[in-house]
Design an enzyme around this catalytic site. Structure first.
Site, short mmCIF file in Angstrom:
data_model
loop_
_atom_site.label_atom_id
_atom_site.label_comp_id
_atom_site.label_asym_id
_atom_site.label_seq_id
_atom_site.Cartn_x
_atom_site.Cartn_y
_atom_site.Cartn_z
N CYS A 120 128.70 -29.27 -65.49
CA CYS A 120 127.40 -29.59 -64.66
C CYS A 120 127.11 -28.95 -63.34
O CYS A 120 126.71 -27.95 -63.35
CB CYS A 120 127.54 -31.10 -64.90
SG CYS A 120 126.07 -32.09 -64.83
N HIS A 121 127.35 -29.96 -62.51
CA HIS A 121 127.05 -29.74 -61.13
C HIS A 121 128.45 -29.03 -60.24
O HIS A 121 128.38 -28.57 -59.17
CB HIS A 121 126.82 -30.68 -60.22
CG HIS A 121 125.18 -31.09 -60.61
ND1 HIS A 121 124.83 -31.86 -61.60
CD2 HIS A 121 123.90 -30.78 -60.00
CE1 HIS A 121 123.64 -32.12 -61.73
NE2 HIS A 121 122.93 -31.42 -60.32
#
Length: 191
Positions: free
Chosen positions: A116-117
């Protein structure tokens, strides 16, 4: 050699996270590591506990920190998991100690999994240039600008670096991180 049922037996896996970590991206890989016989350890800049988030908006559960980041060294772990979450990723990428901790896994050729991030921290660690990886869609330009070969795929593996886009990819992410962590060091995994 680990048996096929417990490929991570005897291996200690660091999970680096802070407040704002996406809860399912912490708990799902953690459970997968445990099921594979590994020993997960929560490493954080926070001293006592961190608070997770659900979908970046709703507070989730709190999780006890096992080792404070300042006392953690990559040599003590076999591999590293970087869970996502916008707040978590944004905080860790500007934390000098977190960036150094992450970079040291690459210097020691140890496998790393980021979802994800979390690849934001990989950018700041200077380890994405020329590497194939994926991330949450909003990081695509950041990663390409840092020299990464970004792909829109469920999971991307490049010499011990495992990346995925979002919680919907966790099944594939977990399977690949278990495989790569079980293989151990990768000479192509470099800083």
């Amino acid at each position: 050699m680990a048996d096929s049922q417990k490929p991570l037996a005897g291996r200690t896996i660091a999970f680096l996270a802070t407040n704002g970590v996406e809860q399912i991206e912490l708990t799902s890989p953690w459970e997968a590591v445990e099921a594979a016989g590994g020993s997960p350890v929560l490493v954080s800049p926070q001293a006592d506990s961190i608070t997770a988030m659900n979908d970046d908006w709703n507070h989730g559960d709190s999780f006890d920190v096992d080792v404070q980041l300042l006392a953690a060294e990559a040599k003590d772990y076999h591999a590293l998991v970087l869970p996502g979450g916008t707040l978590n990723g944004d905080a860790l990428r500007v934390d000098v100690d977190a960036v150094a901790f992450v970079k040291s896994f690459f210097e020691q050729h140890k496998p790393v999994a980021a979802i994800c991030h979390a690849p934001w921290t990989l950018i700041n660690a200077g380890v994405v240039e020329g590497r194939e990886l994926t991330s949450y869609k909003s990081l695509e330009a950041d990663l390409k600008n840092a020299g990464a070969l970004w792909q829109d795929a469920e999971v991307v593996v490049d010499e011990g670096l495992v990346t995925s886009r979002n919680p919907g990819d966790l099944q594939a992410f977990n399977a690949k991180l278990i495989e790569e962590f079980g293989e151990g060091r990768h000479e192509g995994q470099t800083a």
